[in-house]
Design an enzyme around this catalytic site. Sequence first.
Site, PDB file in Angstrom:
ATOM      1  N   ASP A   1       0.859  -1.176   0.000  1.00 15.29           N
ATOM      2  CA  ASP A   1       0.000   0.000   0.000  1.00 15.29           C
ATOM      3  C   ASP A   1       0.906   1.240   0.000  1.00 15.29           C
ATOM      4  OD1 ASP A   1      -2.351   1.481   0.308  1.00 15.29           O
ATOM      5  OD2 ASP A   1      -2.381   1.251   2.469  1.00 15.29           O
TER       6      ASP A   1
ATOM      7  N   LYS B   1      -1.172  -1.792  -4.573  1.00 15.86           N
ATOM      8  CA  LYS B   1      -2.062  -0.616  -4.637  1.00 15.86           C
ATOM      9  C   LYS B   1      -1.179   0.613  -4.834  1.00 15.86           C
ATOM     10  CE  LYS B   1      -5.356  -0.756  -1.208  1.00 15.86           C
ATOM     11  NZ  LYS B   1      -5.924  -0.270   0.080  1.00 15.86           N
TER      12      LYS B   1
ATOM     13  N   PHE C   1     -10.374  -0.529  -0.324  1.00 17.99           N
ATOM     14  CA  PHE C   1      -9.960  -1.379   0.790  1.00 17.99           C
ATOM     15  C   PHE C   1     -10.485  -2.780   0.525  1.00 17.99           C
ATOM     16  CE2 PHE C   1      -9.472  -3.207   4.934  1.00 17.99           C
ATOM     17  CZ  PHE C   1      -8.246  -2.678   5.311  1.00 17.99           C
TER      18      PHE C   1
HETATM   19  P1  IMP Z   1       2.119  -0.556   3.754  1.00 22.49           P
HETATM   20  O1  IMP Z   1       2.487  -0.952   2.362  1.00 22.49           O
HETATM   21  O2  IMP Z   1       3.284  -0.430   4.686  1.00 22.49           O
HETATM   22  O3  IMP Z   1       1.243   0.662   3.776  1.00 22.49           O
HETATM   23  O4  IMP Z   1       1.244  -1.633   4.456  1.00 22.49           O
HETATM   24  C1  IMP Z   1       0.839  -2.781   3.915  1.00 22.49           C
HETATM   25  C2  IMP Z   1      -0.060  -3.478   4.921  1.00 22.49           C
HETATM   26  O5  IMP Z   1      -1.246  -2.707   5.135  1.00 22.49           O
HETATM   27  C3  IMP Z   1      -0.520  -4.779   4.364  1.00 22.49           C
HETATM   28  O6  IMP Z   1       0.342  -5.826   4.702  1.00 22.49           O
HETATM   29  C4  IMP Z   1      -1.913  -4.918   4.989  1.00 22.49           C
HETATM   30  O7  IMP Z   1      -1.801  -5.537   6.249  1.00 22.49           O
HETATM   31  C5  IMP Z   1      -2.397  -3.489   5.180  1.00 22.49           C
HETATM   32  N1  IMP Z   1      -3.308  -3.075   4.093  1.00 22.49           N
HETATM   33  C6  IMP Z   1      -3.096  -2.120   3.182  1.00 22.49           C
HETATM   34  N2  IMP Z   1      -4.114  -2.005   2.333  1.00 22.49           N
HETATM   35  C7  IMP Z   1      -5.023  -2.931   2.700  1.00 22.49           C
HETATM   36  C8  IMP Z   1      -6.302  -3.341   2.189  1.00 22.49           C
HETATM   37  O8  IMP Z   1      -6.853  -2.827   1.192  1.00 22.49           O
HETATM   38  N3  IMP Z   1      -6.912  -4.347   2.856  1.00 22.49           N
HETATM   39  C9  IMP Z   1      -6.373  -4.961   3.934  1.00 22.49           C
HETATM   40  N4  IMP Z   1      -5.176  -4.626   4.434  1.00 22.49           N
HETATM   41  C10 IMP Z   1      -4.503  -3.615   3.836  1.00 22.49           C
END
Ligand code: IMP
Length: 181
Positions: free
Chosen positions: A103, A131, A152
């Site tokens: 994300d 994403k 989400f």
């Molecule tokens: P980031 O890339 O550090 O922002 O975080 C990634 C983590 O955020 C993932 O491993 C998920 O646990 C959580 N996450 C981000 N987007 C979603 C989503 O759309 N659904 C469920 N969990 C999400």
Amino acid sequence: MVYNEIKQVLFDKQAISNKVAEIGAQITKDCFGQKPLVVCTLKGAATFFADLVRHIDTDVEFDFVAASSYGNGTTSSGELRVSKDLSSNPRGRVVILVEDIIDTGRTLAHLKQNLLYRGAKQVKICTFLNKPSRRVVDVDIDYCGFVIPDEFVVGYGLDYAEKYRNLDYIGVLDRNCLKDL
Ligand code: IMP
Ligand code: MG
């Protein structure tokens, strides 16, 4: 089980299964004979990991790490919290980090840096979902299942406040059901 708050199915069981087989075949080709350390990032990637490793047709070792830059809900705190570290030494190893979704990119960027610092020879990133619209930190993705819009999503290991991980499909959760925890 039918959930009214899941407004759309993005990827069903069959689409997921085809994609996982494809990624596994690619990893087999790229990492043949390298005995990679395949690392599951808990909890979200557990389902993908379990399916994926059965499509990797060369010797691998497993490990597990639990890290997050998230609280219990949907917003990113920006901090990396490691609640379970690897049990093996990554020094000199080809490591494949298996993630459910990228994300903001904070979690993976931190983890990759950490493993390289600890002497990993190479750290590859394999994510089921990407994403890109919400990216804050640049991450090089080596293997990716699907690119998704800024929604989400839940299911196939992904949760909202620990719910929906057991669904065998990826669905979009209605935004009205999301509240920051
Ligand atoms: P980031 O890339 O550090 O922002 O975080 C990634 C983590 O955020 C993932 O491993 C998920 O646990 C959580 N996450 C981000 N987007 C979603 C989503 O759309 N659904 C469920 N969990 C999400
Ligand atoms: Mg996760």
